[in-house]
Design an enzyme around this catalytic site. Structure first.
Site, PDB file in Angstrom:
ATOM      1  N   ASP A 125      -7.364  25.809  -5.044  1.00  0.00           N
ATOM      2  CA  ASP A 125      -7.018  24.730  -5.640  1.00  0.00           C
ATOM      3  C   ASP A 125      -5.606  25.035  -6.111  1.00  0.00           C
ATOM      4  O   ASP A 125      -5.292  26.044  -6.673  1.00  0.00           O
ATOM      5  CB  ASP A 125      -7.870  24.188  -6.955  1.00  0.00           C
ATOM      6  CG  ASP A 125      -7.457  22.545  -7.284  1.00  0.00           C
ATOM      7  OD1 ASP A 125      -7.015  22.241  -6.499  1.00  0.00           O
ATOM      8  OD2 ASP A 125      -7.652  22.420  -8.645  1.00  0.00           O
ATOM      9  N   HIS A 132       2.514  16.600 -13.273  1.00  0.00           N
ATOM     10  CA  HIS A 132       1.417  17.169 -13.862  1.00  0.00           C
ATOM     11  C   HIS A 132       1.472  18.439 -14.479  1.00  0.00           C
ATOM     12  O   HIS A 132       1.118  18.481 -15.656  1.00  0.00           O
ATOM     13  CB  HIS A 132       0.011  17.202 -12.799  1.00  0.00           C
ATOM     14  CG  HIS A 132      -1.031  18.020 -13.437  1.00  0.00           C
ATOM     15  ND1 HIS A 132      -2.084  17.243 -14.310  1.00  0.00           N
ATOM     16  CD2 HIS A 132      -1.717  19.115 -13.164  1.00  0.00           C
ATOM     17  CE1 HIS A 132      -2.912  18.096 -14.615  1.00  0.00           C
ATOM     18  NE2 HIS A 132      -2.689  19.243 -13.830  1.00  0.00           N
ATOM     19  N   GLU A 201      -9.886  15.381 -12.570  1.00  0.00           N
ATOM     20  CA  GLU A 201      -8.731  15.484 -11.911  1.00  0.00           C
ATOM     21  C   GLU A 201      -8.618  14.852 -10.546  1.00  0.00           C
ATOM     22  O   GLU A 201      -9.533  15.144  -9.613  1.00  0.00           O
ATOM     23  CB  GLU A 201      -8.620  17.152 -11.801  1.00  0.00           C
ATOM     24  CG  GLU A 201      -8.102  17.550 -13.124  1.00  0.00           C
ATOM     25  CD  GLU A 201      -7.665  19.484 -13.151  1.00  0.00           C
ATOM     26  OE1 GLU A 201      -7.987  19.858 -11.920  1.00  0.00           O
ATOM     27  OE2 GLU A 201      -7.104  19.491 -14.081  1.00  0.00           O
ATOM     28  N   GLU A 203      -7.390  14.479  -6.970  1.00  0.00           N
ATOM     29  CA  GLU A 203      -6.773  15.315  -6.071  1.00  0.00           C
ATOM     30  C   GLU A 203      -6.895  15.033  -4.600  1.00  0.00           C
ATOM     31  O   GLU A 203      -7.896  14.074  -4.504  1.00  0.00           O
ATOM     32  CB  GLU A 203      -7.245  16.865  -6.336  1.00  0.00           C
ATOM     33  CG  GLU A 203      -7.122  17.555  -7.789  1.00  0.00           C
ATOM     34  CD  GLU A 203      -7.075  18.779  -7.724  1.00  0.00           C
ATOM     35  OE1 GLU A 203      -7.150  19.514  -6.766  1.00  0.00           O
ATOM     36  OE2 GLU A 203      -7.381  19.283  -9.018  1.00  0.00           O
ATOM     37  N   ASP A 235     -11.743  17.593  -9.184  1.00  0.00           N
ATOM     38  CA  ASP A 235     -12.039  18.791  -9.889  1.00  0.00           C
ATOM     39  C   ASP A 235     -12.053  18.702 -11.346  1.00  0.00           C
ATOM     40  O   ASP A 235     -11.319  18.830 -12.258  1.00  0.00           O
ATOM     41  CB  ASP A 235     -10.517  19.568  -9.673  1.00  0.00           C
ATOM     42  CG  ASP A 235     -10.551  20.882 -10.205  1.00  0.00           C
ATOM     43  OD1 ASP A 235     -11.698  21.382 -10.245  1.00  0.00           O
ATOM     44  OD2 ASP A 235      -9.452  21.522 -10.634  1.00  0.00           O
ATOM     45  N   ARG A 239     -11.937  21.113 -20.420  1.00  0.00           N
ATOM     46  CA  ARG A 239     -10.784  21.648 -21.146  1.00  0.00           C
ATOM     47  C   ARG A 239     -11.002  22.501 -22.224  1.00  0.00           C
ATOM     48  O   ARG A 239      -9.779  23.469 -22.449  1.00  0.00           O
ATOM     49  CB  ARG A 239      -9.972  20.244 -21.793  1.00  0.00           C
ATOM     50  CG  ARG A 239      -9.398  19.086 -20.276  1.00  0.00           C
ATOM     51  CD  ARG A 239      -8.585  19.843 -19.538  1.00  0.00           C
ATOM     52  NE  ARG A 239      -8.443  18.810 -18.548  1.00  0.00           N
ATOM     53  CZ  ARG A 239      -7.879  19.199 -17.353  1.00  0.00           C
ATOM     54  NH1 ARG A 239      -7.550  20.615 -16.812  1.00  0.00           N
ATOM     55  NH2 ARG A 239      -7.565  18.337 -16.474  1.00  0.00           N
ATOM     56  N   GLN A 242     -11.704  25.704 -20.722  1.00  0.00           N
ATOM     57  CA  GLN A 242     -10.713  26.162 -19.712  1.00  0.00           C
ATOM     58  C   GLN A 242      -9.756  26.806 -20.739  1.00  0.00           C
ATOM     59  O   GLN A 242      -9.031  28.042 -20.510  1.00  0.00           O
ATOM     60  CB  GLN A 242     -10.249  25.229 -19.253  1.00  0.00           C
ATOM     61  CG  GLN A 242      -8.860  25.411 -18.082  1.00  0.00           C
ATOM     62  CD  GLN A 242      -8.330  24.272 -17.618  1.00  0.00           C
ATOM     63  OE1 GLN A 242      -8.916  23.192 -17.702  1.00  0.00           O
ATOM     64  NE2 GLN A 242      -7.178  24.356 -16.829  1.00  0.00           N
ATOM     65  N   LYS A 255     -14.044  25.144 -14.977  1.00  0.00           N
ATOM     66  CA  LYS A 255     -14.023  24.166 -13.591  1.00  0.00           C
ATOM     67  C   LYS A 255     -14.869  24.602 -12.495  1.00  0.00           C
ATOM     68  O   LYS A 255     -15.190  23.620 -11.380  1.00  0.00           O
ATOM     69  CB  LYS A 255     -12.633  24.543 -12.995  1.00  0.00           C
ATOM     70  CG  LYS A 255     -11.318  23.874 -13.630  1.00  0.00           C
ATOM     71  CD  LYS A 255     -10.242  24.385 -13.080  1.00  0.00           C
ATOM     72  CE  LYS A 255      -8.927  23.553 -13.716  1.00  0.00           C
ATOM     73  NZ  LYS A 255      -8.692  22.210 -13.351  1.00  0.00           N
ATOM     74  N   THR A 259     -17.203  20.408  -8.208  1.00  0.00           N
ATOM     75  CA  THR A 259     -16.289  19.853  -7.656  1.00  0.00           C
ATOM     76  C   THR A 259     -16.628  18.959  -6.637  1.00  0.00           C
ATOM     77  O   THR A 259     -17.342  19.021  -5.828  1.00  0.00           O
ATOM     78  CB  THR A 259     -15.124  20.971  -6.858  1.00  0.00           C
ATOM     79  OG1 THR A 259     -14.886  22.082  -7.574  1.00  0.00           O
ATOM     80  CG2 THR A 259     -13.849  20.315  -6.390  1.00  0.00           C
ATOM     81  N   GLU A 360      -3.944  14.188 -19.599  1.00  0.00           N
ATOM     82  CA  GLU A 360      -2.347  13.394 -19.787  1.00  0.00           C
ATOM     83  C   GLU A 360      -2.445  12.443 -20.224  1.00  0.00           C
ATOM     84  O   GLU A 360      -1.786  11.676 -21.066  1.00  0.00           O
ATOM     85  CB  GLU A 360      -2.080  13.630 -18.423  1.00  0.00           C
ATOM     86  CG  GLU A 360      -1.718  14.816 -17.965  1.00  0.00           C
ATOM     87  CD  GLU A 360      -1.524  14.863 -16.527  1.00  0.00           C
ATOM     88  OE1 GLU A 360      -0.504  14.719 -15.926  1.00  0.00           O
ATOM     89  OE2 GLU A 360      -2.451  15.195 -15.633  1.00  0.00           O
TER      90      GLU A 360
HETATM   91 CA    CA Z   1      -7.332  21.209 -10.191  1.00  0.00          CA
END
Ligand code: CA
Length: 413
Positions: A125, A132, A201, A203, A235, A239, A242, A255, A259, A360
């Site tokens: 990834d 971002h 996420e 993607e 993904d 948080r 992480q 993560k 996925t 975000e």
């Molecule tokens: Ca990602």
């Protein structure tokens, strides 16, 4: 006769998001029959072409690859076969005289389950969106430079967990792990428990078909030779886990729990009309990362939580292109395998309603945002996340990429 693209005879498909200029591939199982093994199909309109019997009936030389419960045997054959097969299929679906051959093998898409379309070899990834990366840098490191010194010189990436890539529709269980009470601030003690900051996420993922030998490199011109197609990819990210674990080696358990990818893989050829120039790269990349424009893709993403649109990230705004990701991940001689998956990283555009993660959208959890009648900072148990996307098709309309969706289940006690 004109030289323009011929219309398909498949009812309801012409002018739809799955017209004959799209034709994504997937692996399906009939809901009505337990004894038919999963196999490869292609989508036209709201129907799936059962490719194995059609190929057998038409004596297509490579037709046996469609009997597989994975796209890998087909993808391993390489670009010339992908192109000739697409031309063969397009011919069948636009030539009225082929209708008798194909029509008995069309299955309504609502009557099948889509399985994971390919065996995932390695999963990488990246972190290609300038918007971002800048947003995350500002949220997590408000006093520092939001971008690392290397960010504009190379597409930053990490190795994900191939074995936990799941197909759209798979529930995602809220992960447990170590997280710091009250957030990632220094000094607090860690505790163990369910993530309180579960995120999505949005993607775009790229699926490698043609393998390479160890020690060889793929240049930026090699994208079309090696990448079979494109999936949408969520993904999922915890948080809080992480934030506590990612220094200094990057994402790990925050993560690796899941996925999600779409069940349909859109052939790269179907996106030929979606190619656009990159938004601009400054400084000019080193030689092995230079691309011939247009190197970007104009794919409009949409993020939905419980059916409500929360964001519309534009992939065209992404700084690093897929050709550059591929060149970078092989520049050290690392080989490619059929089924390798590399993804863009979260796609975020410049506007607040174009952010591709809840981190975000809620600005680090500090600013709840509206979802229908309610509001969210991060995902709650029972939430369903859906990613959709469309792009310009080669026939002048738009095509849809495969949708990816997943529902959040409570953590295992
Ligand atoms: Ca990602």
């Amino acid at each position: 006769m004109t030289d323009g693209p011929r219309a398909t005879w498949v009812e309801g498909a012409a002018g739809s998001l799955f017209d004959v200029d799209n034709l994504p591939y997937g692996v399906f199982a009939s809901r009505s029959s337990d004894d038919e093994p999963p196999r490869v199909g292609a989508r036209i309109g709201d129907l799936v072409v059962d490719l194995a019997p059609v190929a057998a009936g038409d004596m297509l030389e490579v037709g046996h690859v469609f009997e597989s419960p994975s796209l890998n045997p087909f993808m391993s054959l390489g670009r010339p076969v992908w192109s000739s097969t697409r031309a063969w299929l397009t011919g069948l679906l636009t030539d009225e005289s082929e209708r008798d051959l194909v029509e008995p093998h069309l299955v309504p898409v609502d009557d099948v389950d889509l399985l994971l379309p390919f065996e995932v070899a390695d999963y990488v990834d990246f972190y290609c969106s300038l918007h971002h990366a800048t947003n995350v840098g500002r949220i997590l490191r408000p006093d520092g430079d939001p971008l690392a010194a290397s960010w504009r010189h190379l597409p930053v990436g990490y190795h994900g967990r191939a074995g936990t890539v799941v197909v759209s529709g798979t529930d995602v269980r809220r992960p447990c792990g170590q997280r710091r009470e009250g957030g990632p601030q220094e000094g607090a003690a860690p505790s163990y428990g369910p993530s309180r900051r579960l995120d999505l996420e949005a993607e775009v993922g790229f699926v490698v078909g043609s393998a390479t030998a160890l020690g060889s490199r793929v240049g930026t011109a090699g994208l079309a030779d090696h990448v079979f197609g494109v999936v949408l990819l969520d993904d999922w990210s915890a948080r809080d886990i992480q934030a506590w674990e990612y220094v200094p080696l990057g994402p790990f358990l925050g993560k690796s729990f899941a996925t999600s990818v779409s069940g349909w893989v859109t052939p790269l050829e179907a996106l030929a009309a979606a190619r656009v120039d990159l938004p601009g790269q400054d400084p000019r990349p080193l030689g092995y990362l230079r691309v011939e424009e247009p190197a970007g893709y104009d794919i409009d993403l949409e993020v939905l939580v419980d059916g409500e649109t929360v964001s519309r990230p534009p992939y065209a705004s992404t700084y690093w292109s897929p050709a550059q990701m591929l060149a970078h991940l092989t520049v050290n001689g690392a080989s490619l395998r059929t089924g390798d998956l590399f993804a863009s990283g979260t796609v975020s555009g410049p506007r607040t309603d174009q952010r591709g993660s809840l981190l975000e959208l809620s600005w680090g959890g500090r600013e709840p945002f509206r979802v229908g009648a309610g509001q969210r900072t991060f995902l709650e148990d029972g939430d369903t996340v859906t990613l959709r996307a469309t792009a310009p098709g080669t026939a002048g309309g738009r095509i849809a990429l495969g949708e990816v969706t997943g529902r959040v289940r409570p953590a295992t006690p």
